[in-house]
Design a protein around this motif. Sequence first.
Motif, short mmCIF file in Angstrom:
data_model
loop_
_atom_site.label_atom_id
_atom_site.label_comp_id
_atom_site.label_asym_id
_atom_site.label_seq_id
_atom_site.Cartn_x
_atom_site.Cartn_y
_atom_site.Cartn_z
N GLY A 150 0.81 -1.21 0.00
CA GLY A 150 0.00 0.00 0.00
C GLY A 150 0.84 1.26 0.00
O GLY A 150 0.56 2.22 -0.73
N LEU A 151 1.90 1.28 0.82
CA LEU A 151 2.80 2.44 0.85
C LEU A 151 3.50 2.62 -0.49
O LEU A 151 3.69 3.75 -0.97
CB LEU A 151 3.82 2.27 1.97
N ARG A 152 3.91 1.50 -1.09
CA ARG A 152 4.60 1.56 -2.39
C ARG A 152 3.69 2.15 -3.46
O ARG A 152 4.11 2.99 -4.26
CB ARG A 152 5.05 0.15 -2.78
N LEU A 153 2.43 1.74 -3.48
CA LEU A 153 1.49 2.24 -4.48
C LEU A 153 1.17 3.71 -4.25
O LEU A 153 1.04 4.49 -5.20
CB LEU A 153 0.21 1.40 -4.44
N ALA A 154 1.04 4.11 -2.97
CA ALA A 154 0.77 5.52 -2.68
C ALA A 154 1.94 6.39 -3.13
O ALA A 154 1.74 7.46 -3.72
CB ALA A 154 0.52 5.70 -1.18
N ARG A 155 3.17 5.94 -2.86
CA ARG A 155 4.35 6.70 -3.28
C ARG A 155 4.41 6.81 -4.80
O ARG A 155 4.72 7.87 -5.35
CB ARG A 155 5.62 6.04 -2.74
N PHE A 156 4.11 5.71 -5.49
CA PHE A 156 4.14 5.73 -6.96
C PHE A 156 3.11 6.74 -7.50
O PHE A 156 3.41 7.51 -8.42
CB PHE A 156 3.84 4.34 -7.50
N ASN A 157 1.90 6.73 -6.95
CA ASN A 157 0.86 7.65 -7.43
C ASN A 157 1.26 9.10 -7.22
O ASN A 157 1.05 9.95 -8.11
CB ASN A 157 -0.46 7.37 -6.70
N VAL A 158 1.83 9.41 -6.07
CA VAL A 158 2.22 10.79 -5.79
C VAL A 158 3.35 11.23 -6.71
O VAL A 158 3.33 12.34 -7.26
CB VAL A 158 2.63 10.94 -4.31
N MET A 159 4.35 10.37 -6.90
CA MET A 159 5.48 10.73 -7.76
C MET A 159 5.03 10.87 -9.22
O MET A 159 5.56 11.69 -9.96
CB MET A 159 6.59 9.70 -7.63
N ALA A 160 4.06 10.06 -9.63
CA ALA A 160 3.58 10.14 -11.01
C ALA A 160 2.80 11.42 -11.26
O ALA A 160 2.75 11.90 -12.40
CB ALA A 160 2.70 8.93 -11.32
N GLU A 161 2.19 11.99 -10.22
CA GLU A 161 1.38 13.20 -10.38
C GLU A 161 2.20 14.47 -10.34
O GLU A 161 1.68 15.55 -10.61
CB GLU A 161 0.31 13.25 -9.30
N ARG A 162 3.47 14.39 -9.98
CA ARG A 162 4.30 15.58 -9.91
C ARG A 162 4.48 16.21 -11.30
O ARG A 162 4.69 15.51 -12.28
CB ARG A 162 5.67 15.24 -9.33
N GLU A 163 4.40 17.53 -11.34
CA GLU A 163 4.59 18.22 -12.61
C GLU A 163 6.05 18.18 -13.05
O GLU A 163 6.36 17.98 -14.22
CB GLU A 163 4.11 19.66 -12.48
N ASN A 164 6.96 18.41 -12.11
CA ASN A 164 8.39 18.41 -12.42
C ASN A 164 8.99 17.06 -12.01
O ASN A 164 9.24 16.82 -10.83
CB ASN A 164 9.09 19.56 -11.69
N LYS A 165 9.18 16.19 -13.00
CA LYS A 165 9.70 14.86 -12.73
C LYS A 165 11.19 14.82 -13.03
O LYS A 165 11.68 15.49 -13.94
CB LYS A 165 8.97 13.82 -13.59
N ALA A 166 11.89 14.00 -12.25
CA ALA A 166 13.33 13.83 -12.48
C ALA A 166 13.55 13.09 -13.80
O ALA A 166 12.68 12.34 -14.27
CB ALA A 166 13.96 13.06 -11.33
N SER A 167 14.71 13.30 -14.38
CA SER A 167 15.00 12.70 -15.69
C SER A 167 15.02 11.18 -15.63
O SER A 167 14.72 10.50 -16.62
CB SER A 167 16.35 13.22 -16.21
N TRP A 168 15.35 10.61 -14.46
CA TRP A 168 15.47 9.16 -14.35
C TRP A 168 14.13 8.47 -14.17
O TRP A 168 14.04 7.24 -14.25
CB TRP A 168 16.39 8.79 -13.19
N GLN A 169 13.04 9.22 -13.90
CA GLN A 169 11.76 8.60 -13.59
C GLN A 169 11.15 7.86 -14.77
O GLN A 169 10.30 6.99 -14.58
CB GLN A 169 10.77 9.64 -13.05
N SER A 170 11.58 8.20 -15.99
CA SER A 170 11.06 7.48 -17.15
C SER A 170 11.74 6.13 -17.34
O SER A 170 11.27 5.30 -18.11
CB SER A 170 11.24 8.33 -18.42
#
Length: 281
Positions: A130-150
């Motif tokens: 559950g924590l892993r999925l919540a973290r993924f959702n929040v990071m995916a919604e960020r407007e400014n994503k790090a270059s490595w996230q893709s």
Amino acid sequence: MVNPFPPYEPNGPNESARGPRLREIPFRLIVPNLITILAICAGLTGVRLAFEERYELAVFMVLLAAFLDGIDGRVARLMKATSKFGAQMDSLADIVNFGVAPALVLYVFVLDQARAFGWIAALLFTIAAGLRLARFNVMAERENKASWQSEYFVGVPAPAGAMLVLLPVYLGFLGVERNATFGYIAAVYTVLIAFLLISRLPVWSGKSEGTRLRRDLVLPLMLGVVFYAALLSSYTWEMMVVTVAIYLASLPFGAHKWRRKYGTLTIEEPGVGDDDMGRHI
């Protein structure tokens, strides 16, 4: 007579502000949600089959749920049927298919041999998913994503975690005796997988748009996939054990590649008190 069911609004009630709303919803908008619902049904059916001691079918249903849950988003994008409703459905289904169902099947199969420690291990895995999925959702919604996230996940993704945590079940199908010793070993292994889910380990996602394959390797790769599928259908549990072993062995290499490419770049994560996390919850 007043309809007791609210109208289906894929993108929320505010979509009516953009203009008149059609009475009919295109069927393509519903298809991805139906796949998500089928995934939930498969995961929960796997739990039921585990309680009935039909363990092989139970594992198959859990893996089927993970597969369906993995393709519903892709189907939505291919059919141009993405919606806020579907995103929320998929997010809620993930915790069932990748957290609750694998943990309960594993507990009924072998973790109960470790008594309270086995149940604690199952709880830790479910909460970690559950924590892993919540973290993924929040990071995916960020407007400014790090270059490595893709290219990389932060921690082992939840679908892979569901496959990995069932390793004791695969070994049990191959003849390993389900006794107290094996139960405690399986519980320790479950806690380890839970830690990998919430860790900050960079894990290669394989989704980078820059990934290219040489033309002369295309046919060998296709033959390799067919060969793997044939082995999986003939030696299912042996191949699942090999797959888990290869995946776990690949994690250090992925992290090393990340460090070589991005150096000392830190992985920033949302905290529990972040505004993004509060909105998501």
